[in-house]
Design a protein around this motif. Structure first.
Motif, PDB file in Angstrom:
ATOM      1  N   GLY A  20       0.789  -1.217   0.000  1.00 50.72           N
ATOM      2  CA  GLY A  20       0.000   0.000   0.000  1.00 50.72           C
ATOM      3  C   GLY A  20       0.826   1.273   0.000  1.00 50.72           C
ATOM      4  O   GLY A  20       0.281   2.356   0.198  1.00 50.72           O
ATOM      5  N   LEU A  21       2.122   1.158  -0.217  1.00 53.06           N
ATOM      6  CA  LEU A  21       2.946   2.349  -0.289  1.00 53.06           C
ATOM      7  C   LEU A  21       2.661   3.102  -1.583  1.00 53.06           C
ATOM      8  O   LEU A  21       2.362   2.493  -2.603  1.00 53.06           O
ATOM      9  N   THR A  22       2.768   4.406  -1.507  1.00 58.72           N
ATOM     10  CA  THR A  22       2.584   5.231  -2.691  1.00 58.72           C
ATOM     11  C   THR A  22       3.837   5.152  -3.558  1.00 58.72           C
ATOM     12  O   THR A  22       4.905   4.739  -3.097  1.00 58.72           O
ATOM     13  N   VAL A  23       3.700   5.566  -4.790  1.00 56.27           N
ATOM     14  CA  VAL A  23       4.849   5.594  -5.689  1.00 56.27           C
ATOM     15  C   VAL A  23       5.935   6.497  -5.104  1.00 56.27           C
ATOM     16  O   VAL A  23       7.120   6.183  -5.167  1.00 56.27           O
ATOM     17  N   ARG A  24       5.531   7.610  -4.502  1.00 58.37           N
ATOM     18  CA  ARG A  24       6.497   8.541  -3.879  1.00 58.37           C
ATOM     19  C   ARG A  24       7.260   7.841  -2.756  1.00 58.37           C
ATOM     20  O   ARG A  24       8.475   7.972  -2.634  1.00 58.37           O
ATOM     21  N   GLU A  25       6.545   7.104  -1.896  1.00 58.27           N
ATOM     22  CA  GLU A  25       7.192   6.396  -0.790  1.00 58.27           C
ATOM     23  C   GLU A  25       8.165   5.344  -1.313  1.00 58.27           C
ATOM     24  O   GLU A  25       9.263   5.178  -0.769  1.00 58.27           O
ATOM     25  N   ILE A  26       7.773   4.643  -2.360  1.00 57.95           N
ATOM     26  CA  ILE A  26       8.639   3.621  -2.953  1.00 57.95           C
ATOM     27  C   ILE A  26       9.875   4.278  -3.569  1.00 57.95           C
ATOM     28  O   ILE A  26      11.003   3.800  -3.379  1.00 57.95           O
ATOM     29  N   ALA A  27       9.679   5.388  -4.258  1.00 52.51           N
ATOM     30  CA  ALA A  27      10.815   6.106  -4.848  1.00 52.51           C
ATOM     31  C   ALA A  27      11.786   6.550  -3.762  1.00 52.51           C
ATOM     32  O   ALA A  27      13.011   6.460  -3.945  1.00 52.51           O
ATOM     33  N   ASP A  28      11.269   7.003  -2.638  1.00 56.76           N
ATOM     34  CA  ASP A  28      12.133   7.424  -1.528  1.00 56.76           C
ATOM     35  C   ASP A  28      12.962   6.262  -0.996  1.00 56.76           C
ATOM     36  O   ASP A  28      14.138   6.427  -0.665  1.00 56.76           O
ATOM     37  N   ILE A  29      12.348   5.089  -0.916  1.00 58.71           N
ATOM     38  CA  ILE A  29      13.078   3.904  -0.460  1.00 58.71           C
ATOM     39  C   ILE A  29      14.246   3.609  -1.390  1.00 58.71           C
ATOM     40  O   ILE A  29      15.375   3.393  -0.956  1.00 58.71           O
ATOM     41  N   PHE A  30      13.974   3.611  -2.693  1.00 58.99           N
ATOM     42  CA  PHE A  30      15.020   3.291  -3.657  1.00 58.99           C
ATOM     43  C   PHE A  30      16.075   4.388  -3.736  1.00 58.99           C
ATOM     44  O   PHE A  30      17.252   4.109  -3.931  1.00 58.99           O
ATOM     45  N   GLN A  31      15.667   5.633  -3.564  1.00 58.22           N
ATOM     46  CA  GLN A  31      16.624   6.733  -3.622  1.00 58.22           C
ATOM     47  C   GLN A  31      17.589   6.677  -2.442  1.00 58.22           C
ATOM     48  O   GLN A  31      18.737   7.106  -2.558  1.00 58.22           O
ATOM     49  N   ALA A  32      17.145   6.133  -1.326  1.00 57.82           N
ATOM     50  CA  ALA A  32      17.996   6.036  -0.147  1.00 57.82           C
ATOM     51  C   ALA A  32      19.036   4.922  -0.260  1.00 57.82           C
ATOM     52  O   ALA A  32      19.989   4.887   0.512  1.00 57.82           O
ATOM     53  N   LEU A  33      18.856   4.027  -1.229  1.00 54.78           N
ATOM     54  CA  LEU A  33      19.813   2.935  -1.409  1.00 54.78           C
ATOM     55  C   LEU A  33      21.096   3.447  -2.064  1.00 54.78           C
ATOM     56  O   LEU A  33      21.053   4.340  -2.907  1.00 54.78           O
ATOM     57  N   PRO A  34      22.226   2.853  -1.703  1.00 58.31           N
ATOM     58  CA  PRO A  34      23.476   3.219  -2.383  1.00 58.31           C
ATOM     59  C   PRO A  34      23.470   2.718  -3.827  1.00 58.31           C
ATOM     60  O   PRO A  34      22.606   1.918  -4.216  1.00 58.31           O
ATOM     61  N   GLU A  35      24.429   3.169  -4.603  1.00 59.29           N
ATOM     62  CA  GLU A  35      24.533   2.789  -6.019  1.00 59.29           C
ATOM     63  C   GLU A  35      24.550   1.272  -6.198  1.00 59.29           C
ATOM     64  O   GLU A  35      23.896   0.739  -7.079  1.00 59.29           O
ATOM     65  N   LYS A  36      25.307   0.586  -5.358  1.00 61.26           N
ATOM     66  CA  LYS A  36      25.364  -0.881  -5.411  1.00 61.26           C
ATOM     67  C   LYS A  36      24.912  -1.426  -4.054  1.00 61.26           C
ATOM     68  O   LYS A  36      25.728  -1.638  -3.162  1.00 61.26           O
ATOM     69  N   PRO A  37      23.613  -1.664  -3.915  1.00 59.50           N
ATOM     70  CA  PRO A  37      23.083  -2.115  -2.614  1.00 59.50           C
ATOM     71  C   PRO A  37      23.649  -3.478  -2.208  1.00 59.50           C
ATOM     72  O   PRO A  37      23.787  -4.374  -3.034  1.00 59.50           O
ATOM     73  N   SER A  38      23.942  -3.584  -0.936  1.00 50.96           N
ATOM     74  CA  SER A  38      24.415  -4.852  -0.377  1.00 50.96           C
ATOM     75  C   SER A  38      23.215  -5.660   0.115  1.00 50.96           C
ATOM     76  O   SER A  38      22.083  -5.168   0.150  1.00 50.96           O
TER      77      SER A  38
END
Length: 78
Positions: free
Chosen positions: A18-36
């Motif tokens: 139920g997350l919004t597209v904005r919330e999902i984008a924020d999650i991915f934006q917080a990830l480093p370039e190469k997520p561990s």
């Protein structure tokens, strides 16, 4: 998206939670370039916590609705 093998399933899960597209984008934006694996675990933990909170909210709403419905059906005048 940074990791195409993991991102789409997590994106879809986030939408189902139920997350919004904005919330999902924020999650991915917080990830480093190469997520561990630890980065993905944090995302997963966050999604699980969010899903559990939303389920608890829905359960309370359903219980309240059922309580109101029960009161209404016991007061029916014939």
């Amino acid at each position: 998206m940074t990791n195409t093998t993991q991102a789409p399933p997590i994106f879809m899960l986030a939408q189902r939670v139920g997350l919004t597209v904005r919330e999902i984008a924020d999650i991915f934006q917080a990830l480093p370039e190469k997520p561990s694996a630890q980065d993905w675990a944090r995302v997963s933990d966050s999604l699980v916590a969010s899903a559990e909170a939303r389920v608890a909210d829905l359960r309370r709403d359903l219980d309240a609705l059922q309580a109101v419905t029960t009161k209404c059906t016991t007061r029916v005048v014939r």
